[in-house]
Every structure is written in structure tokens, then in C-alpha cells.
Design an enzyme around this catalytic site. Structure first.
Site, PDB file in Angstrom:
ATOM      1  N   TYR A 159      42.530  34.239 -43.112  1.00 56.55           N
ATOM      2  CA  TYR A 159      44.111  35.137 -42.783  1.00 56.55           C
ATOM      3  C   TYR A 159      45.098  35.616 -42.788  1.00 56.55           C
ATOM      4  O   TYR A 159      46.088  36.191 -42.684  1.00 56.55           O
ATOM      5  CB  TYR A 159      44.728  33.595 -42.315  1.00 56.55           C
ATOM      6  CG  TYR A 159      45.793  33.218 -41.669  1.00 56.55           C
ATOM      7  CD1 TYR A 159      45.469  33.039 -40.238  1.00 56.55           C
ATOM      8  CD2 TYR A 159      46.992  32.775 -41.876  1.00 56.55           C
ATOM      9  CE1 TYR A 159      46.886  33.087 -39.249  1.00 56.55           C
ATOM     10  CE2 TYR A 159      48.571  32.958 -41.421  1.00 56.55           C
ATOM     11  CZ  TYR A 159      47.770  32.660 -39.590  1.00 56.55           C
ATOM     12  OH  TYR A 159      49.207  32.283 -38.750  1.00 56.55           O
ATOM     13  N   LYS A 170      53.271  34.202 -42.729  1.00 58.08           N
ATOM     14  CA  LYS A 170      53.611  32.808 -41.373  1.00 58.08           C
ATOM     15  C   LYS A 170      54.464  31.749 -43.244  1.00 58.08           C
ATOM     16  O   LYS A 170      55.656  30.902 -42.606  1.00 58.08           O
ATOM     17  CB  LYS A 170      53.038  31.715 -41.328  1.00 58.08           C
ATOM     18  CG  LYS A 170      51.815  32.234 -40.155  1.00 58.08           C
ATOM     19  CD  LYS A 170      53.124  31.972 -39.168  1.00 58.08           C
ATOM     20  CE  LYS A 170      51.843  32.487 -37.931  1.00 58.08           C
ATOM     21  NZ  LYS A 170      52.693  32.970 -36.787  1.00 58.08           N
ATOM     22  N   ASP A 187      60.269  43.466 -26.657  1.00 55.65           N
ATOM     23  CA  ASP A 187      58.902  44.304 -27.642  1.00 55.65           C
ATOM     24  C   ASP A 187      60.152  43.442 -29.465  1.00 55.65           C
ATOM     25  O   ASP A 187      61.486  44.242 -28.944  1.00 55.65           O
ATOM     26  CB  ASP A 187      59.267  45.073 -27.660  1.00 55.65           C
ATOM     27  CG  ASP A 187      58.060  45.558 -28.572  1.00 55.65           C
ATOM     28  OD1 ASP A 187      58.519  44.798 -30.225  1.00 55.65           O
ATOM     29  OD2 ASP A 187      57.226  47.079 -28.800  1.00 55.65           O
ATOM     30  N   LEU A 231      43.714  34.522 -27.064  1.00 54.13           N
ATOM     31  CA  LEU A 231      43.825  35.639 -27.557  1.00 54.13           C
ATOM     32  C   LEU A 231      44.152  35.689 -29.045  1.00 54.13           C
ATOM     33  O   LEU A 231      43.200  36.803 -29.123  1.00 54.13           O
ATOM     34  CB  LEU A 231      45.135  36.299 -26.699  1.00 54.13           C
ATOM     35  CG  LEU A 231      44.829  36.516 -24.969  1.00 54.13           C
ATOM     36  CD1 LEU A 231      45.898  37.579 -24.823  1.00 54.13           C
ATOM     37  CD2 LEU A 231      43.647  36.754 -25.490  1.00 54.13           C
ATOM     38  N   ALA A 232      45.312  35.577 -29.270  1.00 55.63           N
ATOM     39  CA  ALA A 232      44.790  35.786 -30.821  1.00 55.63           C
ATOM     40  C   ALA A 232      44.274  35.369 -31.673  1.00 55.63           C
ATOM     41  O   ALA A 232      43.728  35.629 -33.037  1.00 55.63           O
ATOM     42  CB  ALA A 232      46.662  35.012 -31.437  1.00 55.63           C
TER      43      ALA A 232
HETATM   44  P1  NAD Z   1      48.612  34.563 -27.686  1.00 53.45           P
HETATM   45  O1  NAD Z   1      47.700  35.471 -28.258  1.00 53.45           O
HETATM   46  O2  NAD Z   1      48.578  33.657 -26.645  1.00 53.45           O
HETATM   47  O3  NAD Z   1      50.026  35.145 -28.109  1.00 53.45           O
HETATM   48  C1  NAD Z   1      51.198  35.464 -29.105  1.00 53.45           C
HETATM   49  C2  NAD Z   1      51.769  36.121 -28.729  1.00 53.45           C
HETATM   50  O4  NAD Z   1      52.496  37.266 -29.333  1.00 53.45           O
HETATM   51  C3  NAD Z   1      51.475  36.794 -27.051  1.00 53.45           C
HETATM   52  O5  NAD Z   1      51.668  36.520 -25.849  1.00 53.45           O
HETATM   53  C4  NAD Z   1      51.984  38.367 -27.774  1.00 53.45           C
HETATM   54  O6  NAD Z   1      52.172  39.451 -26.896  1.00 53.45           O
HETATM   55  C5  NAD Z   1      53.177  38.500 -28.192  1.00 53.45           C
HETATM   56  N1  NAD Z   1      53.447  39.753 -28.762  1.00 53.45           N
HETATM   57  C6  NAD Z   1      52.830  40.051 -29.900  1.00 53.45           C
HETATM   58  N2  NAD Z   1      53.792  41.183 -30.596  1.00 53.45           N
HETATM   59  C7  NAD Z   1      54.705  41.418 -29.941  1.00 53.45           C
HETATM   60  C8  NAD Z   1      56.179  41.666 -30.027  1.00 53.45           C
HETATM   61  N3  NAD Z   1      55.774  43.599 -30.531  1.00 53.45           N
HETATM   62  N4  NAD Z   1      57.303  41.910 -29.168  1.00 53.45           N
HETATM   63  C9  NAD Z   1      56.916  40.177 -28.451  1.00 53.45           C
HETATM   64  N5  NAD Z   1      55.690  39.096 -28.679  1.00 53.45           N
HETATM   65  C10 NAD Z   1      54.709  40.041 -29.118  1.00 53.45           C
HETATM   66  O7  NAD Z   1      48.537  33.443 -28.941  1.00 53.45           O
HETATM   67  P2  NAD Z   1      48.774  32.249 -29.968  1.00 53.45           P
HETATM   68  O8  NAD Z   1      47.632  31.583 -30.541  1.00 53.45           O
HETATM   69  O9  NAD Z   1      49.323  31.496 -28.481  1.00 53.45           O
HETATM   70  O10 NAD Z   1      49.716  32.579 -30.722  1.00 53.45           O
HETATM   71  C11 NAD Z   1      51.544  31.471 -30.244  1.00 53.45           C
HETATM   72  C12 NAD Z   1      52.295  31.502 -32.220  1.00 53.45           C
HETATM   73  O11 NAD Z   1      51.069  30.103 -32.374  1.00 53.45           O
HETATM   74  C13 NAD Z   1      51.669  32.514 -32.386  1.00 53.45           C
HETATM   75  O12 NAD Z   1      53.003  32.441 -33.501  1.00 53.45           O
HETATM   76  C14 NAD Z   1      50.602  31.694 -33.719  1.00 53.45           C
HETATM   77  O13 NAD Z   1      49.952  32.257 -34.919  1.00 53.45           O
HETATM   78  C15 NAD Z   1      50.705  30.417 -34.133  1.00 53.45           C
HETATM   79  N6  NAD Z   1      49.790  29.756 -34.078  1.00 53.45           N
HETATM   80  C16 NAD Z   1      48.695  29.989 -32.772  1.00 53.45           C
HETATM   81  C17 NAD Z   1      47.816  28.929 -33.806  1.00 53.45           C
HETATM   82  C18 NAD Z   1      46.165  28.928 -32.775  1.00 53.45           C
HETATM   83  O14 NAD Z   1      45.175  28.873 -33.710  1.00 53.45           O
HETATM   84  N7  NAD Z   1      46.110  29.640 -32.255  1.00 53.45           N
HETATM   85  C19 NAD Z   1      47.630  28.467 -34.702  1.00 53.45           C
HETATM   86  C20 NAD Z   1      48.745  28.070 -35.083  1.00 53.45           C
HETATM   87  C21 NAD Z   1      49.845  28.718 -34.495  1.00 53.45           C
HETATM   88  O1  0WE Z   2      48.104  33.495 -36.029  1.00 58.01           O
HETATM   89  C1  0WE Z   2      47.200  33.254 -35.770  1.00 58.01           C
HETATM   90  C2  0WE Z   2      46.983  34.272 -35.295  1.00 58.01           C
HETATM   91  C3  0WE Z   2      47.253  35.598 -35.646  1.00 58.01           C
HETATM   92  C4  0WE Z   2      46.619  36.420 -34.712  1.00 58.01           C
HETATM   93  C5  0WE Z   2      46.043  36.887 -35.054  1.00 58.01           C
HETATM   94  C6  0WE Z   2      45.528  38.074 -34.469  1.00 58.01           C
HETATM   95  C7  0WE Z   2      44.353  38.636 -33.708  1.00 58.01           C
HETATM   96  C8  0WE Z   2      43.734  40.024 -32.656  1.00 58.01           C
HETATM   97  C9  0WE Z   2      47.912  37.968 -35.585  1.00 58.01           C
HETATM   98  N1  0WE Z   2      47.425  39.256 -35.578  1.00 58.01           N
HETATM   99  C10 0WE Z   2      46.008  39.680 -34.875  1.00 58.01           C
HETATM  100  N2  0WE Z   2      46.008  40.617 -34.520  1.00 58.01           N
HETATM  101  C11 0WE Z   2      45.102  41.162 -33.812  1.00 58.01           C
HETATM  102  O2  0WE Z   2      44.333  42.183 -33.066  1.00 58.01           O
HETATM  103  N3  0WE Z   2      46.698  31.844 -35.796  1.00 58.01           N
HETATM  104  C12 0WE Z   2      46.953  30.835 -36.796  1.00 58.01           C
HETATM  105  C13 0WE Z   2      44.835  31.864 -35.237  1.00 58.01           C
HETATM  106  C14 0WE Z   2      44.179  32.318 -36.577  1.00 58.01           C
HETATM  107  O3  0WE Z   2      44.306  33.474 -36.539  1.00 58.01           O
HETATM  108  C15 0WE Z   2      43.262  33.475 -37.421  1.00 58.01           C
HETATM  109  C16 0WE Z   2      42.560  32.207 -38.071  1.00 58.01           C
HETATM  110  C17 0WE Z   2      43.734  31.612 -37.293  1.00 58.01           C
HETATM  111  C18 0WE Z   2      43.661  29.656 -37.118  1.00 58.01           C
HETATM  112  C19 0WE Z   2      42.138  34.716 -38.635  1.00 58.01           C
HETATM  113  C20 0WE Z   2      41.791  34.340 -39.404  1.00 58.01           C
HETATM  114  C21 0WE Z   2      41.894  33.040 -39.966  1.00 58.01           C
HETATM  115  C22 0WE Z   2      41.895  32.111 -39.351  1.00 58.01           C
END
Ligand code: NAD
Ligand code: 0WE
Length: 268
Positions: free
Chosen positions: A158, A165, A64, A197-198
Site C-alpha cells: 500500500y 491516507k 479532474d 478498479l482501484a
Molecule cells: P475506483 O477505481 O472505482 O475509484 C477511484 C476513483 O478515483 C475513480 O473513479 C477515478 O476516476 C477517480 N480519480 C482518480 N484520479 C482522479 C482525478 N485526478 N480526478 C478525479 N477523480 C479521479 O475504486 P474505489 O475502490 O471505489 O475507490 C474509491 C475510494 O475508496 C478511494 O479513495 C479508495 O482509496 C477508497 N477505498 C477503497 C478500498 C478498496 O479496497 N477498494 C478500501 C478502502 C478505501
Molecule cells: O486505496 C486503495 C486503492 C489505491 C490505488 C490503487 C491503484 C491501482 C491502479 C491508488 N492508485 C492506484 N493506481 C493505479 O495505477 N485501496 C484501499 C485498495 C487497495 O489498494 C492496495 C491495497 C488495497 C486494499 C494496494 C496494495 C495493497 C492493498
């Protein structure tokens, strides 16, 4: 021979098969690397165990990133297992309280929410760097994080994640400077929006994907595997001259001022 045969990586951020980290672990495994995977809590352990089995990971460890003690214990265990060092650490972690990501920025951005977002999404990368430094230095390894264009341009909802970020991207440059003398590289991939999931529970995410696909030069969205393939490169010896870089894997979206479609909007 495979691209990363005999290399060793620690991968954080696996929460489901849709996770960008899942795809990165898959790609690293495909290229012959050995893996240690981490999970943040008991609820996530099962998912990470699944990934570990699928990608023949050496170990699964709790980490964590809100806890220095857990991060330290994690890399102590990594050091025990891989005494002559590691080739890379993948940080694929982002979190802000859900209420922060829906609504007018000035109204919804709280002191507490901001502190959490920065702690988990930005500082945690620095913390991983601190505790993995010695192991990375032994093999000229590299650190990789995932970011999003919301750091430098406004994306509705966002919100505080954009601030986090921006901080994360600054940390890439400061870490690269700090660790460069030890031969450790530090990079980020700025990915386009991907359904993970995010992204679930983000109100207008579907619309986000549609707009991105319309505006981007490639006229489509990117997927996890495309991000993972770029990750492979940055983590590999082929990228030995690259550090402090933010590499966009977004179908070119970030470069567009006025898209061709927008220019001809009234002709449709
Ligand atoms: P995801 O939900 O699969 O991954 C997010 C991860 O963060 C999860 O595995 C979760 O367990 C972990 N996490 C949260 N709190 C934590 C903690 N306290 N300790 C350890 N782990 C913790 O979603 P994803 O989209 O694969 O996100 C991965 C990365 O990619 C993030 O940094 C996200 O901002 C970035 N990202 C995502 C997108 C998108 O559109 N999905 C775009 C650009 C960047
Ligand atoms: O970085 C991200 C995800 C960030 C994220 C998403 C969640 C959803 C669930 C961080 N914290 C949480 N907390 C929660 O409880 N992305 C780049 C994906 C993302 O998230 C958005 C986007 C995009 C793209 C949120 C608003 C607008 C665009």
C-alpha cells in the site's frame, strides 16, 4: 418518506459499476436524493453518464481534482443549478502511480510518485471543501471521504498510499475544525478491502481479501453496498452530531490484535 428526500449531493469517484462511489450514488438515489455526478476525463465520462441515467442524476460535470480551475468551474456550475445550496459532497478518489504500489516501500517510493499520490488522494479533499464551502454552509451540509487502514498500520504494497491516507485523515479533522462553525460536518469511512478498479492490478489483492476474511470478527469481507449504507447515514441528518469521525466499515478487522484463528493455528 425516504431518508434523503429533497436532499442534494455531488458525488465524485465513479469509474465503474464496482466503484464505491457507484454504490453510494445508488443508495442516495434509492433514498430520494438528487445527484450531480463528476468525472475526471473524457474516457470516464461514458461510465459516469451510465450512472447518471440509472440514478436520474440532474447533471454530469467534469472535475479532474488535479486542477483548481476545474474544481472551481464544477462548483460554479453546481451553484448555478442549486442556488440555495447542497447537502453533501462525496470524495471517493484515490490515486498513486502503479509502480508505487508494488515492492519494498523504501525502494519504490519516489518524490514524484509521492507528490502525485498526496495531491490526488489527500489535498483534493481540501480543494473540494474550499470550493463547495459556501454551498454546503447554506444547508448545513457535510463532506465525506473514503480511507483505508493502511493509513495507520502497514499493509504490504500500500506504500505511499498509506502516507496519503494518513494525510487525508488528518485533513478530515482540520476541515471539521475549520468548517464546524458554519455547521458543516466532515467525516470519513475507512472501508475494508473491496474488489474495484482501484484494486485491480494489485498483485496480492486476492490473498488480501482471504486474509481479511479470516481475521475479521465477522469472518468475511464487506461489499460496496455496506459502505454505501454507512455513507448514507453519515450524509444524513441522523448523523447531525457526528463530525471529524473515521467510521470503520471493515467487518471489524481493524480491532483485532491476535485473531481467534491465529491463536489456534497449530491445532489445525
Ligand atoms: P475506483 O477505481 O472505482 O475509484 C477511484 C476513483 O478515483 C475513480 O473513479 C477515478 O476516476 C477517480 N480519480 C482518480 N484520479 C482522479 C482525478 N485526478 N480526478 C478525479 N477523480 C479521479 O475504486 P474505489 O475502490 O471505489 O475507490 C474509491 C475510494 O475508496 C478511494 O479513495 C479508495 O482509496 C477508497 N477505498 C477503497 C478500498 C478498496 O479496497 N477498494 C478500501 C478502502 C478505501
Ligand atoms: O486505496 C486503495 C486503492 C489505491 C490505488 C490503487 C491503484 C491501482 C491502479 C491508488 N492508485 C492506484 N493506481 C493505479 O495505477 N485501496 C484501499 C485498495 C487497495 O489498494 C492496495 C491495497 C488495497 C486494499 C494496494 C496494495 C495493497 C492493498
Amino acid at each position: 418518506m425516504k431518508l434523503l428526500q429533497g436532499k442534494r449531493f455531488v458525488v465524485t469517484g465513479i469509474a465503474s459499476k464496482l466503484s464505491i462511489a457507484w454504490a453510494i450514488a445508488e443508495a442516495l438515489h434509492r433514498e430520494g436524493a438528487s445527484l450531480i455526478l463528476t468525472y475526471p476525463n473524457d474516457k470516464m465520462k461514458k461510465r459516469v453518464d451510465m450512472a447518471a441515467e440509472q440514478f436520474a442524476a440532474d447533471m454530469v460535470l467534469p472535475c479532474d481534482v488535479a486542477s483548481d480551475e476545474e474544481i472551481k468551474a464544477c462548483f460554479d456550475a453546481v451553484a448555478e443549478h442549486w442556488q440555495d445550496g447542497i447537502d453533501g459532497v462525496v470524495h471517493a478518489i484515490g490515486f498513486a502511480p502503479a509502480e508505487e504500489l508494488n515492492g519494498d516501500f523504501t525502494e519504490v517510493t519516489s518524490r514524484q510518485g509521492s507528490a502525485i499520490a498526496h495531491d490526488i488522494s489527500a489535498y483534493s479533499f481540501v480543494a473540494l471543501a474550499r470550493y463547495s464551502r459556501e454551498l454546503l454552509a447554506k444547508r448545513q451540509g457535510s463532506l465525506l471521504t473514503l480511507t483505508y487502514q493502511g493509513s495507520t498500520a502497514v499493509i504490504p504494497n500500500y506504500n505511499v498510499m498509506g502516507m496519503a491516507k494518513a494525510s487525508l485523515e488528518a485533513s478530515v479533522r482540520y476541515l471539521a475544525s475549520s468548517l464546524g462553525a458554519e455547521g458543516i460536518r466532515v467525516n470519513a469511512i475507512s472501508a475494508g478491502p473491496i474488489r474495484t478498479l482501484a484494486a485491480s492490478g494489485i498483485k496480492s489483492f486476492r490473498r488480501m481479501l482471504e486474509v481479511n476474511a479470516k481475521i475479521a470478527p465477522l469472518q468475511r469481507n464487506v461489499d460496496q453496498m455496506e459502505v454505501a449504507n454507512a455513507a448514507l447515514f453519515l450524509l444524513s441528518p441522523w448523523a447531525s452530531g457526528i463530525t471529524a469521525e473515521i467510521l470503520f466499515v471493515d467487518a471489524g478487522f481493524n480491532t483485532v490484535g491476535i485473531s481467534e484463528k491465529l491463536l489456534h493455528l497449530d491445532e489445525e
